[in-house]
Scaffold this motif. Structure first.
Motif, short mmCIF file in Angstrom:
data_model
loop_
_atom_site.label_atom_id
_atom_site.label_comp_id
_atom_site.label_asym_id
_atom_site.label_seq_id
_atom_site.Cartn_x
_atom_site.Cartn_y
_atom_site.Cartn_z
N THR A 183 0.83 -1.20 0.00
CA THR A 183 0.00 0.00 0.00
C THR A 183 0.86 1.25 0.00
OG1 THR A 183 -1.75 -1.15 1.20
CG2 THR A 183 -1.82 1.24 1.23
N ALA A 184 1.95 1.21 0.77
CA ALA A 184 2.84 2.37 0.86
C ALA A 184 3.46 2.70 -0.47
CB ALA A 184 3.94 2.10 1.89
N CYS A 185 3.59 1.68 -1.35
CA CYS A 185 4.26 1.89 -2.62
C CYS A 185 3.30 1.89 -3.79
CB CYS A 185 5.32 0.81 -2.84
SG CYS A 185 6.71 0.96 -1.71
N SER A 186 1.99 1.95 -3.52
CA SER A 186 1.05 1.92 -4.63
C SER A 186 1.12 3.22 -5.41
CB SER A 186 -0.38 1.71 -4.10
OG SER A 186 -0.75 2.76 -3.25
N GLY A 187 0.79 3.15 -6.72
CA GLY A 187 0.90 4.33 -7.57
C GLY A 187 0.00 5.45 -7.09
N SER A 188 0.52 6.70 -7.08
CA SER A 188 -0.27 7.83 -6.64
C SER A 188 -0.78 8.66 -7.80
CB SER A 188 0.58 8.71 -5.72
OG SER A 188 1.71 9.21 -6.41
N GLY A 189 -0.39 8.26 -9.03
CA GLY A 189 -0.86 8.98 -10.21
C GLY A 189 -0.19 10.32 -10.35
N SER A 190 -0.79 11.17 -11.18
CA SER A 190 -0.24 12.49 -11.42
C SER A 190 -0.33 13.34 -10.16
CB SER A 190 -0.99 13.17 -12.57
OG SER A 190 -0.56 14.49 -12.73
N ASP A 191 0.78 14.04 -9.85
CA ASP A 191 0.75 14.88 -8.65
C ASP A 191 0.35 16.31 -8.97
OD1 ASP A 191 2.89 15.99 -9.90
OD2 ASP A 191 4.41 15.35 -8.43
N GLY A 192 -0.01 16.54 -10.25
CA GLY A 192 -0.46 17.87 -10.64
C GLY A 192 0.66 18.84 -10.87
N GLY A 193 1.91 18.39 -10.73
CA GLY A 193 3.05 19.28 -10.90
C GLY A 193 3.77 19.01 -12.19
N GLY A 194 3.43 19.73 -13.24
CA GLY A 194 4.15 19.59 -14.51
C GLY A 194 3.99 18.24 -15.15
N GLY A 195 2.85 17.58 -14.92
CA GLY A 195 2.62 16.29 -15.56
C GLY A 195 3.41 15.16 -14.97
N LYS A 196 3.96 15.32 -13.79
CA LYS A 196 4.73 14.25 -13.17
C LYS A 196 3.80 13.14 -12.66
CE LYS A 196 8.75 16.98 -11.81
NZ LYS A 196 9.62 17.40 -10.69
N THR A 197 4.28 11.91 -12.76
CA THR A 197 3.49 10.76 -12.36
C THR A 197 4.33 9.84 -11.48
OG1 THR A 197 2.28 10.83 -14.45
CG2 THR A 197 2.12 8.81 -13.18
N THR A 198 3.70 9.24 -10.48
CA THR A 198 4.37 8.29 -9.60
C THR A 198 3.74 6.91 -9.79
OG1 THR A 198 4.88 9.96 -7.92
CG2 THR A 198 4.87 7.66 -7.20
N ILE A 199 4.60 5.92 -9.99
CA ILE A 199 4.13 4.54 -10.10
C ILE A 199 4.92 3.68 -9.13
CG2 ILE A 199 3.43 4.78 -12.51
CD1 ILE A 199 6.04 3.33 -13.30
N SER A 200 4.40 2.52 -8.82
CA SER A 200 5.10 1.59 -7.93
C SER A 200 5.52 0.36 -8.72
CB SER A 200 4.21 1.18 -6.75
OG SER A 200 3.01 0.59 -7.21
N PHE A 201 6.60 -0.25 -8.31
CA PHE A 201 7.17 -1.41 -9.00
C PHE A 201 7.51 -2.47 -7.97
CE2 PHE A 201 11.35 -3.13 -10.89
CZ PHE A 201 10.71 -4.23 -11.45
N ALA A 202 6.82 -3.61 -8.02
CA ALA A 202 7.06 -4.72 -7.09
C ALA A 202 7.93 -5.78 -7.77
CB ALA A 202 5.74 -5.34 -6.64
N PHE A 203 8.91 -6.29 -7.03
CA PHE A 203 9.81 -7.30 -7.59
C PHE A 203 10.36 -8.16 -6.46
CE2 PHE A 203 12.15 -3.37 -6.83
CZ PHE A 203 13.26 -3.80 -6.10
N TRP A 204 10.98 -9.30 -6.84
CA TRP A 204 11.60 -10.19 -5.87
C TRP A 204 13.09 -10.30 -6.16
CZ3 TRP A 204 8.84 -12.20 -10.05
CH2 TRP A 204 9.55 -13.04 -10.90
N GLY A 205 13.79 -11.17 -5.41
CA GLY A 205 15.20 -11.43 -5.68
C GLY A 205 16.05 -11.31 -4.43
#
Length: 415
Positions: free
Chosen positions: A19-41
């Motif tokens: 949940t802490a790393c889920s995508g927050s979408g566009s933050d409204g600042g210059g078209g910036k977007t936040t996404i989350s990436f889950a991986f193992w290893g």
């Protein structure tokens, strides 16, 4: 604390992390977007993926990627997050697990011309639709101690042409030495891999039928079972328990180590190239895992577009693909031709081309629902009943029965 309470705590913890790393979408600042990436290893593999993410963010500063490294029970935690409506924007997924997760991912466009391997090109496609973008391949090779071949007056295997399964068995028996310092011809064999090597298959190419009970499946089981007997050419189950076969290879205690993956490249690069070599797996090789990137179905339009840019970069941009391996860690083999030379330059004295050839020539793995559950039940059956594991029954009797049980599970999964 009870086992149920511990499990509940673990699931709760994983949900918080995802949940802490889920995508927050566009933050409204210059078209910036936040996404989350889950991986193992492991630590090194995670470091490689973070380096690839850093390369992406340098190329795409308007997209922020929040990395979520899940250590242990990856698929269970991913499934829990998806069920709870907290799916990561992008999730790493293996090709064998993709059918069980495909409904949680958006269909994606995959440019198959990027990939030099037909098996990689098909890895993200389930039922005619691409649900994930392939980005790393884990082809298998065989590592050998050439000095043991020379001492036994045997020709060193070719660096390009695979040994036949029969030659492998013959050589392994001749390389086994029980007087003085004990030496085995080979590390323990993996049945699933040997099944492919001898020309058999776990499933039919369309994934609708189990096939390990046919003549090739029985032959593979017999080879693996006989190899591990007290008079065989691999360490017994008890001898191999908890042992590092890579160290046994380095110490000259085994002559051949099949099922050698790209994650072992850093260790192999440290060995003496005049004594150790990488060669193709015998016969038709072994199953190859292809890891891909799925985009959450419930991602917003902005998140989905950013995720598409991220997946395309990770899977086809040399800035990411060139980071697939180093002398410190190796995630896998690059999937685009343009990064092959960079991959081989990591250890120029090692025949890393064998890994590339393994990816190029790999037999595609059919997409099967509930693959992990089916495979786990099957392996438990032959491990407990035949000398592949701790049993004593005849593989010619056991494997057709395992196939029948496998088929029942497969049919239920496809209902």
């Amino acid at each position: 604390m009870s086992r149920k309470v511990l499990m509940a705590a673990a699931v709760a913890s994983s949900l918080v992390a995802l949940t802490a790393c889920s995508g927050s979408g566009s933050d409204g600042g210059g078209g910036k977007t936040t996404i989350s990436f889950a991986f193992w290893g492991n630590n090194d593999e995670a470091a490689t993926l973070r380096a690839m993410v850093a390369a992406f963010q340098q190329a795409h500063p308007n997209i922020t990627v929040q990395s979520n490294w899940i250590q242990g029970d990856y698929e269970q935690k991913l499934q829990t997050a998806i069920a709870g409506g907290e799916a990561p924007t992008v999730a790493e997924i293996s090709d064998t697990s993709l059918p069980s997760f495909s409904r949680a991912f958006r269909p994606v466009d995959v440019d198959t011309s990027h990939y030099y391997s037909p098996a990689v090109a098909k890895a993200g496609n389930v039922g005619g639709t691409n649900y994930a973008v392939p980005f790393t391949a884990k082809g298998k090779v065989m590592a050998i101690n050439t000095s043991l071949f020379t001492a036994a007056n045997l020709p060193v295997p070719s660096s390009t042409t695979p040994m036949s399964p029969d030659d492998f068995v013959t050589y392994a028996k001749k390389l086994t030495k029980r007087s003085g310092t004990k030496v085995y011809g080979s590390a323990p064999l993996w049945y699933d891999g040997w099944l492919i090597a001898v020309g058999g298959s776990y499933f039919t190419p369309d994934g609708t039928k189990c096939a390990m009970g046919d003549a090739a499946g029985i032959r593979a089981a017999q080879i693996v079972a006989d190899a591990a007997k007290p008079d065989g050419f691999t360490p017994t189950r008890a001898e191999a328990q908890g042992q590092d076969m890579g160290q046994w290879l380095a110490d000259g205690r085994i002559a051949m180590m099949p099922d050698y993956g790209p994650w072992d490249i850093p260790k192999f690069a440290a060995l003496d190239p005049t004594t150790f070599a990488i060669v193709p797996m015998p016969g038709k090789g072994e199953p190859m895992e292809v890891d891909a990137l799925g985009i959450a179905k419930d991602a917003t339009a902005a998140e989905a577009e950013a995720a598409k840019t991220f997946a395309t970069f990770m899977s086809s941009d040399p800035a990411a693909q060139n980071l697939m391996a180093s002398t410190r860690s190796a995630l896998g083999v690059p999937v685009i031709q343009g990064s092959v030379d960079a991959f081989k330059a990591v250890a120029p004295k090692v025949n890393l081309q064998a890994f590339v050839d393994a990816v190029q020539n790999a037999v595609p793995t059919p997409h099967v629902k509930n693959y992990l559950a089916i495979a786990s039940r099957n392996s438990n059956a032959w491990d407990t009943r035949t000398a592949i594991g701790s049993g004593h029954e005849d593989p010619a009797v056991v494997m057709p029965q395992v196939q029948a049980d496998c088929q029942k599970m497969l049919d239920e999964a496809n209902e």
